[in-house]
Enzyme design. Structure first.
Site, mmCIF file in Angstrom:
data_model
loop_
_atom_site.group_PDB
_atom_site.id
_atom_site.type_symbol
_atom_site.label_atom_id
_atom_site.label_comp_id
_atom_site.label_asym_id
_atom_site.label_seq_id
_atom_site.Cartn_x
_atom_site.Cartn_y
_atom_site.Cartn_z
ATOM 1 N N TYR A 96 36.640 30.331 32.244
ATOM 2 C CA TYR A 96 37.558 29.198 32.096
ATOM 3 C C TYR A 96 36.950 28.100 31.231
ATOM 4 O O TYR A 96 37.668 27.374 30.538
ATOM 5 C CB TYR A 96 37.963 28.657 33.464
ATOM 6 C CG TYR A 96 39.056 29.482 34.111
ATOM 7 C CD1 TYR A 96 40.387 29.254 33.809
ATOM 8 C CD2 TYR A 96 38.749 30.515 34.991
ATOM 9 C CE1 TYR A 96 41.395 30.011 34.376
ATOM 10 C CE2 TYR A 96 39.740 31.284 35.569
ATOM 11 C CZ TYR A 96 41.060 31.038 35.258
ATOM 12 O OH TYR A 96 42.053 31.800 35.818
ATOM 13 N N GLU A 138 42.327 32.649 42.587
ATOM 14 C CA GLU A 138 41.747 33.960 42.307
ATOM 15 C C GLU A 138 40.596 34.286 43.257
ATOM 16 O O GLU A 138 40.385 35.461 43.607
ATOM 17 C CB GLU A 138 41.315 34.007 40.843
ATOM 18 C CG GLU A 138 42.519 34.053 39.903
ATOM 19 C CD GLU A 138 42.249 33.561 38.492
ATOM 20 O OE1 GLU A 138 41.055 33.536 38.092
ATOM 21 O OE2 GLU A 138 43.216 33.211 37.793
ATOM 22 N N ARG A 204 45.808 48.142 30.668
ATOM 23 C CA ARG A 204 47.244 47.957 30.854
ATOM 24 C C ARG A 204 47.561 48.097 32.342
ATOM 25 O O ARG A 204 46.844 48.789 33.076
ATOM 26 C CB ARG A 204 48.061 48.998 30.068
ATOM 27 C CG ARG A 204 47.909 48.904 28.559
ATOM 28 C CD ARG A 204 48.509 47.634 27.988
ATOM 29 N NE ARG A 204 48.446 47.647 26.530
ATOM 30 C CZ ARG A 204 47.427 47.192 25.801
ATOM 31 N NH1 ARG A 204 46.360 46.680 26.427
ATOM 32 N NH2 ARG A 204 47.464 47.233 24.481
ATOM 33 N N SER A 207 52.535 50.483 37.459
ATOM 34 C CA SER A 207 52.951 50.451 38.864
ATOM 35 C C SER A 207 52.500 51.715 39.581
ATOM 36 O O SER A 207 52.490 52.810 39.005
ATOM 37 C CB SER A 207 54.473 50.328 38.959
ATOM 38 O OG SER A 207 54.922 49.117 38.423
ATOM 39 N N GLY A 290 61.059 51.613 34.518
ATOM 40 C CA GLY A 290 61.092 50.589 35.570
ATOM 41 C C GLY A 290 61.333 51.168 36.955
ATOM 42 O O GLY A 290 61.209 50.459 37.956
#
Length: 419
Positions: A96, A138, A204, A207, A290
């Site tokens: 960060y 996180e 990547r 699902s 999907g």
């Protein structure tokens, strides 16, 4: 350092500037940061950099932060969505500081003398506040992961062709240690090396397309082949000009026995079995690949012999590309509470109504409503929507116009940015 009220006012006042110059600022930011820290290219999608999707998403996020800096509760869903993605890629707190340095540097480079010292100082403090929000969110997610705190090697133990373009990969951990269970609808990040780009990786999210279980020994992902890349140049791949690099590597080059790396399951699209009433109708709406998270949800419901009404509505270009249609038809034949409707845009002469498809054309919400398969009059009905970005937007808006509150509309957003 806490923001003063004056600094909050200054940050809010920069919203018009961010609307006009935000994309230029974030494009400059990514260019400078990735040149200074090329190792971060392993984290960011080269494709999203090339298309401009990543800079656009960050520009929108920075604008939203400026607009709601005095009412951050409105951004809680967005923060959770981004934090889930960050943890799936093992973003670390020290990164960060790198982002902050180059983001403020991009403000200076793009705005020049228009960036007064007061505005710069306000944004330095504001970014520090935002970084702390993400770091804390996180940390909580990392704590939930237990010992799994880095990329973990998995072996492909099985490949199964689902459609003409979708392949399921069954992945088992090579270390033999137990697997974390997950909520139906979660995804994993898959990281693979790019042989053409020596030493570079890309990740990547895919699902999980099976229901979770207490004794799970593998994960299943179902991946769509997007584009042929065998003859793509190194220059084009490095520049992110080739879509579907990871998916096509998996399809074309990865065999049973080969290894990939995974992060733990994550996500903010899932069936919350504790929050959803066991009698609530469940409507699963999907298009294309999907269907994958919805398949995990469907299997979960059927495995519990649930009696609640379930609608599976899926849209495909061709019957051969309709994901999981045979499994869904089989489930409907043995579970009276499951109703399946498959929409096929291009019907072949050999396709049979009630088998390969139910309706010709795009997924038609009016048809589903006419058959009372959307359960719009039931105030408990939950809707799970996954597919192309624009289609999800249209489907969400259609249901919202029918009076469905946003709390019962669940969308899986893999598109960079948000809806």
């Amino acid at each position: 350092m806490a923001l003063t009220q004056e600094q909050i006012n200054i940050v809010k006042s920069t919203a018009p500037i961010l609307r006009e110059h935000g994309k230029t600022i974030t494009t400059t930011f990514y260019h400078n940061m990735l040149n200074a820290h090329p190792e971060l290219k392993n984290i960011f999608s080269l494709r999203n950099q090339q298309t401009g999707a990543q800079p656009a998403a960050l520009a929108n996020a920075v604008l939203a932060y400026a607009m709601y800096i005095d009412d951050l509760g409105k951004l809680s869903d967005a923060v959770n969505h981004i934090a889930q993605k960050h943890v799936s890629l093992f973003i670390q707190p020290d990164q960060y500081a790198i982002v902050g340095e180059h983001l403020v540097g991009a403000f200076v480079e793009v705005l020049g003398d228009a960036l007064t010292p007061e505005v710069k100082d306000a944004w330095v403090v504001a970014y520090g506040q935002l970084a702390d929000i993400f770091i804390n969110a996180e940390k909580a997610l990392y704590d939930e992961q237990g010992e799994w705190q880095d990329w973990r090697k998995f072996k492909i133990v099985k490949k199964e062709q689902e459609t003409d373009t979708v392949m399921s990969f069954y992945l088992a951990p090579t270390d033999g240690k137990p697997l974390a269970t997950f909520r139906p609808g979660y995804y994993v990040s898959v990281q693979v090396p790019l042989p053409q780009l020596k030493g570079s990786y890309q990740s990547r999210q895919f699902s999980l397309s099976e229901a979770p279980s207490d004794k799970i020994d593998h994960y299943r992902i179902s991946v769509k082949r997007e584009y042929t890349v065998e003859h793509a140049s190194v220059e084009d791949m490095e520049a992110g000009k080739v879509p579907g690099v990871v998916s096509n590597l998996l399809h074309n080059q990865y065999k049973v026995g080969d290894e990939v790396e995974l992060s733990p399951p994550h996500g903010d699209f899932y069936l919350d079995e504790q929050a959803v009433s066991p009698t609530a109708p469940i409507v699963l709406l999907s298009a294309g690949v999907g269907a994958t998270p919805n398949m995990s949800i469907l299997q979960t419901l059927l495995s519990k012999n649930s009696t609640q009404p379930i609608t599976w509505a899926h849209a495909a270009r061709y019957s051969k590309s309709a994901c999981f249609s045979k499994a869904v038809r089989s489930g409907a034949s043995t579970h009276d509470n499951l109703k399946a409707r498959i929409f096929v845009k291009n019907v072949a002469a050999s396709d049979r109504v009630g088998n390969e498809y139910d309706f010709e054309g795009r997924l038609d919400m009016e048809r589903l409503e006419a058959e009372d398969l959307l359960y719009l009059n039931n105030t408990e009905t939950e809707y799970y929507i996954c597919g192309p970005h624009e289609w999800m937007t249209q489907t969400r808006d259609w249901l919202a116009a029918k009076g469905v509150p946003k709390e019962r509309l669940h969308l899986e957003i893999f598109h960079t940015g948000g809806l």
